[in-house]
Design an enzyme around this catalytic site. Structure first.
Site, PDB file in Angstrom:
ATOM      1  CG  ASP A 212     -46.382 -23.192 -10.139  1.00  0.00           C
ATOM      2  OD1 ASP A 212     -45.216 -23.129 -10.557  1.00  0.00           O
ATOM      3  OD2 ASP A 212     -47.101 -22.409  -9.563  1.00  0.00           O
TER       4      ASP A 212
ATOM      5  CD  GLU B 229     -46.769 -23.713  -5.714  1.00  0.00           C
ATOM      6  OE1 GLU B 229     -46.270 -22.655  -5.986  1.00  0.00           O
ATOM      7  OE2 GLU B 229     -48.039 -23.978  -5.911  1.00  0.00           O
TER       8      GLU B 229
ATOM      9  CD  GLU C 213     -44.404 -20.081 -11.292  1.00  0.00           C
ATOM     10  OE1 GLU C 213     -44.217 -19.088 -11.667  1.00  0.00           O
ATOM     11  OE2 GLU C 213     -44.645 -20.438 -10.198  1.00  0.00           O
TER      12      GLU C 213
END
Length: 334
Positions: free
Chosen positions: A145, A147, A143
């Site tokens: 990210d 955010e 992953e």
């Protein structure tokens, strides 16, 4: 200083013979007013710093209409396509959040989105633009990210970046920084560059983080094909100190707008063809794993140093409570 001039009592100017004494007496008040005005200015969430000039990496790639590059991930009633399918509004309400997922999986690439965040009291709301293969590797997925964490009781939005490979959220490598603009007033660009050399995160083309692929980081470096996602969701328990400031649905619906999507790189083929990769277009003369993208330019390095010096307030590399022994790749980032 207009704030201070407005709030000072007239006595400091009506008694010139007692000017020095009046100033001494008002020093505590003056100091308090300076703090008050500073907080008031910060709460307006206008520009705080002017970023350095950097190359516009996003100009190297073409835009992908959302209705062509993405499918619905979840929250169908809360997804609204706009601008003839080029943009989308993703909504969080009491019933559900919402999200999009790319139609293709990618092994390395450049991914970017222009995002306008919800305004108002958004504590617990998280808007994310990220890469993941949790659908295929639920227990050891990769992953990358971006955010955006809704502010807590008036605090600014926080940008959190995270990386992990062959693991889970417990093996993440988080960093957090404040933005230098109000992300609710207009669209801003959030981008990820991922190749065999490094992962770089950009905000309005300014690098905010670089994670170098090295011997030290190879075991946690994302290496499997991933999809791109755009989501909005209720992260009260995770994003606000165990639910201390949960989402207040009195201010719902919360709407995040996405546009100017870019996805360029190796589209992973699963048809058994000779080449596992194909490219969406030839908008760039150099693939994302080529020499141009192997390392940051000096201008980009200057931008990276600026953003980390001015705006970063958390790095897992400094979190000795979480990591009794500093992770080996932290030496690369220093």
């Amino acid at each position: 200083m207009n704030c201070i001039k407005t709030m000072l009592t007239p006595s400091s100017v009506l008694h010139p013979l007692n000017k020095n004494m009046a100033f001494v007496q008002q020093k505590p008040l003056l100091f308090s007013l300076i703090i008050f005005c500073f907080i008031a200015a910060a709460s307006s969430r206008g520009p705080i710093y002017a970023p350095p000039n950097v190359p516009r990496l996003t100009d190297s790639f073409g835009h992908v209409p959302i209705d062509q590059g993405y499918s619905e991930f979840f929250g169908h009633p809360n997804i609204q396509l706009t601008n003839n399918g080029s943009n989308a509004n993703l909504t969080l309400d009491k019933v559900s959040g919402s999200g999009l997922a790319s139609r293709s999986k990618y092994k390395y690439g450049f991914f970017s989105a222009a995002i306008k965040l919800p305004s108002g009291l958004t504590s617990g709301v998280v808007v994310a633009f990220y890469l993941s293969n949790a659908d295929v590797f639920p227990h050891n997925h990769d992953e990358i990210d971006v955010e955006l964490l809704g502010h807590e009781k008036g605090r600014d939005w926080v940008l959190q970046t995270n990386i992990y490979g062959n693991g889970s959220v417990h093996t993440g490598r988080e960093e957090k920084l404040y933005l230098w603009f109000d992300p609710t007033q207009q669209f801003h660009l959030y981008s990820i560059l991922w190749n065999n050399h490094h992962i770089a995160f950009f905000v309005d083309n300014v690098p905010v983080r670089e994670f170098i692929h090295s011997n030290a980081s190879s075991s946690i470096y994302p290496s499997k094909p991933m999809s791109a996602y755009a989501t909005i969701w209720d992260a009260s328990e995770w994003a606000t100190h165990g639910g201390k400031y949960p989402v207040n649905y009195k201010y719902a619906p919360f709407v995040a707008s996405f546009g100017e999507m870019e996805m360029e790189g190796c589209i992973w083929n699963t048809t058994g063809s000779a080449s596992p990769c194909s490219r969406r277009s030839l908008s760039s003369s150099d693939p994302v794993d080529g020499e141009t993208f192997a390392k940051l330019s000096q201008e980009q390095i200057n931008g990276l140093q600026w953003s980390r010096r001015k705006l970063m307030f958390y790095s897992y590399c400094k979190d000795t409570a979480r990591y009794k022994v500093i992770p080996p790749e932290c030496k690369d980032s220093s």
